[in-house]
Write a protein that holds these residues in place. Structure first.
Motif, mmCIF file in Angstrom:
data_model
loop_
_atom_site.group_PDB
_atom_site.id
_atom_site.type_symbol
_atom_site.label_atom_id
_atom_site.label_comp_id
_atom_site.label_asym_id
_atom_site.label_seq_id
_atom_site.Cartn_x
_atom_site.Cartn_y
_atom_site.Cartn_z
ATOM 1 N N ASP A 27 -2.673 -14.639 1.478
ATOM 2 C CA ASP A 27 -2.499 -13.242 1.063
ATOM 3 C C ASP A 27 -1.054 -12.999 0.637
ATOM 4 N N ILE A 28 -0.130 -13.459 1.455
ATOM 5 C CA ILE A 28 1.294 -13.228 1.198
ATOM 6 C C ILE A 28 1.736 -13.968 -0.062
ATOM 7 N N ARG A 29 1.305 -15.227 -0.199
ATOM 8 C CA ARG A 29 1.652 -16.006 -1.405
ATOM 9 C C ARG A 29 1.127 -15.323 -2.673
ATOM 10 N N ALA A 30 -0.029 -14.686 -2.563
ATOM 11 C CA ALA A 30 -0.650 -14.034 -3.719
ATOM 12 C C ALA A 30 -0.186 -12.582 -3.891
ATOM 13 N N ASP A 31 0.828 -12.173 -3.137
ATOM 14 C CA ASP A 31 1.342 -10.803 -3.187
ATOM 15 C C ASP A 31 0.281 -9.765 -2.841
ATOM 16 N N LYS A 32 -0.597 -10.106 -1.896
ATOM 17 C CA LYS A 32 -1.647 -9.193 -1.448
ATOM 18 C C LYS A 32 -1.501 -8.830 0.028
ATOM 19 N N GLY A 33 -0.613 -9.504 0.743
ATOM 20 C CA GLY A 33 -0.428 -9.271 2.175
ATOM 21 C C GLY A 33 0.688 -8.280 2.423
ATOM 22 N N TYR A 34 0.418 -7.288 3.248
ATOM 23 C CA TYR A 34 1.387 -6.232 3.535
ATOM 24 C C TYR A 34 1.523 -6.039 5.039
ATOM 25 N N ALA A 35 2.762 -6.041 5.511
ATOM 26 C CA ALA A 35 3.044 -5.744 6.910
ATOM 27 C C ALA A 35 3.522 -4.304 7.000
ATOM 28 N N LEU A 36 3.087 -3.625 8.032
ATOM 29 C CA LEU A 36 3.532 -2.267 8.298
ATOM 30 C C LEU A 36 4.568 -2.358 9.415
ATOM 31 N N LEU A 37 5.778 -1.900 9.127
ATOM 32 C CA LEU A 37 6.868 -1.991 10.093
ATOM 33 C C LEU A 37 7.107 -0.642 10.750
ATOM 34 N N THR A 38 7.353 -0.683 12.048
ATOM 35 C CA THR A 38 7.743 0.497 12.803
ATOM 36 C C THR A 38 8.940 0.103 13.650
ATOM 37 N N ASP A 39 10.038 0.791 13.458
ATOM 38 C CA ASP A 39 11.287 0.465 14.165
ATOM 39 C C ASP A 39 11.644 -1.008 14.020
ATOM 40 N N GLY A 40 11.444 -1.551 12.819
ATOM 41 C CA GLY A 40 11.810 -2.931 12.527
ATOM 42 C C GLY A 40 10.870 -3.977 13.089
ATOM 43 N N LYS A 41 9.764 -3.560 13.702
ATOM 44 C CA LYS A 41 8.794 -4.497 14.276
ATOM 45 C C LYS A 41 7.495 -4.427 13.489
ATOM 46 N N MET A 84 -0.718 5.927 17.134
ATOM 47 C CA MET A 84 0.436 6.556 16.497
ATOM 48 C C MET A 84 0.122 7.046 15.087
ATOM 49 N N GLY A 85 -1.139 6.970 14.675
ATOM 50 C CA GLY A 85 -1.511 7.417 13.340
ATOM 51 C C GLY A 85 -1.200 6.404 12.252
ATOM 52 N N SER A 90 -1.153 4.118 6.794
ATOM 53 C CA SER A 90 -1.439 2.959 5.947
ATOM 54 C C SER A 90 -2.279 3.361 4.750
ATOM 55 N N PHE A 91 -3.308 4.166 4.973
ATOM 56 C CA PHE A 91 -4.141 4.585 3.842
ATOM 57 C C PHE A 91 -3.360 5.455 2.865
ATOM 58 N N ARG A 92 -2.435 6.266 3.335
ATOM 59 C CA ARG A 92 -1.591 7.041 2.419
ATOM 60 C C ARG A 92 -0.745 6.097 1.563
ATOM 61 N N LEU A 93 -0.183 5.064 2.204
ATOM 62 C CA LEU A 93 0.618 4.088 1.448
ATOM 63 C C LEU A 93 -0.239 3.314 0.453
ATOM 64 N N ILE A 94 -1.461 2.959 0.861
ATOM 65 C CA ILE A 94 -2.378 2.262 -0.044
ATOM 66 C C ILE A 94 -2.685 3.158 -1.248
ATOM 67 N N GLU A 95 -2.927 4.434 -1.004
ATOM 68 C CA GLU A 95 -3.203 5.362 -2.095
ATOM 69 C C GLU A 95 -2.015 5.462 -3.051
ATOM 70 N N GLU A 96 -0.802 5.528 -2.500
ATOM 71 C CA GLU A 96 0.392 5.576 -3.345
ATOM 72 C C GLU A 96 0.502 4.322 -4.207
ATOM 73 N N LEU A 97 0.252 3.165 -3.605
ATOM 74 C CA LEU A 97 0.306 1.906 -4.341
ATOM 75 C C LEU A 97 -0.742 1.893 -5.452
ATOM 76 N N CYS A 98 -1.940 2.362 -5.142
ATOM 77 C CA CYS A 98 -3.000 2.434 -6.157
ATOM 78 C C CYS A 98 -2.585 3.339 -7.309
ATOM 79 N N GLN A 99 -2.041 4.497 -6.994
ATOM 80 C CA GLN A 99 -1.635 5.425 -8.047
ATOM 81 C C GLN A 99 -0.537 4.827 -8.917
ATOM 82 N N GLN A 100 0.389 4.075 -8.301
ATOM 83 C CA GLN A 100 1.439 3.408 -9.080
ATOM 84 C C GLN A 100 0.845 2.390 -10.050
ATOM 85 N N LYS A 101 -0.275 1.780 -9.661
ATOM 86 C CA LYS A 101 -0.908 0.763 -10.500
ATOM 87 C C LYS A 101 -1.999 1.341 -11.403
ATOM 88 N N GLY A 102 -2.201 2.657 -11.354
ATOM 89 C CA GLY A 102 -3.209 3.288 -12.188
ATOM 90 C C GLY A 102 -4.635 3.021 -11.736
#
Length: 147
Positions: A27-41, A84-85, A90-102
């Motif tokens: 996933d990461i090699r193909a630029d499809k893997g995303y980590a969600l960081l909270t306080d650097g973790k 922690m919601g 994550s879904f808000r970020l996914i939506e933003e990414l989708c909108q950036q890509k049309g």
């Protein structure tokens, strides 16, 4: 993190064979893997794939809209960060990414016993569209159409 949580919830969706560390690395090699960081973790991980999912071509039911879409696979959160919601964030970020890509469609599948994920999907505006066969078993198929 995801396997243990599934067992605590009384079901097994992910096995020792899937997903593997190699799956995540790919996933990461193909630029499809995303980590969600909270306080650097690392608080969570997900695959967001804009190349489509071949298994989704054969849906028992119907997708609500055809066109380019993003697929969310392998979404999991570390137990220390649950409640922690992060799923909603994550879904808000996914939506933003989708909108950036049309891209205006997001598709997801989950196992029938995974009531927690079904609740999260519904709470975040996803609609059950039927079933698909993914990784050898039937899954509930959801989509969300972005405005």
């Amino acid at each position: 993190m995801g396997r243990r949580f599934q067992k605590e919830q009384g079901f097994t969706q992910w096995t020792e064979d899937y997903p593997t560390l190699d799956t995540v690395r790919e996933d990461i090699r193909a630029d499809k893997g995303y980590a969600l960081l909270t306080d650097g973790k690392i608080a969570g991980y997900m695959c967001i794939d804009f190349d489509g999912e071949p298994a989704y071509q054969n849906i028992e039911g119907a997708w609500r809209l055809e066109g380019p879409y993003a697929v969310v696979h392998r979404m999991a959160f570390h137990s220390a960060f649950r409640g922690m919601g992060l799923a909603e964030a994550s879904f808000r970020l996914i939506e933003e990414l989708c909108q950036q890509k049309g891209v205006s469609i997001i598709r997801v599948d989950t196992d029938f016993p995974n009531k927690r994920m079904q609740h999260i999907l519904t709470k975040n505006g996803f609609v059950n569209c039927g079933t698909v066969v993914f990784q050898g078993s039937a899954k509930l198929a959801y989509d969300k159409i972005l405005s």
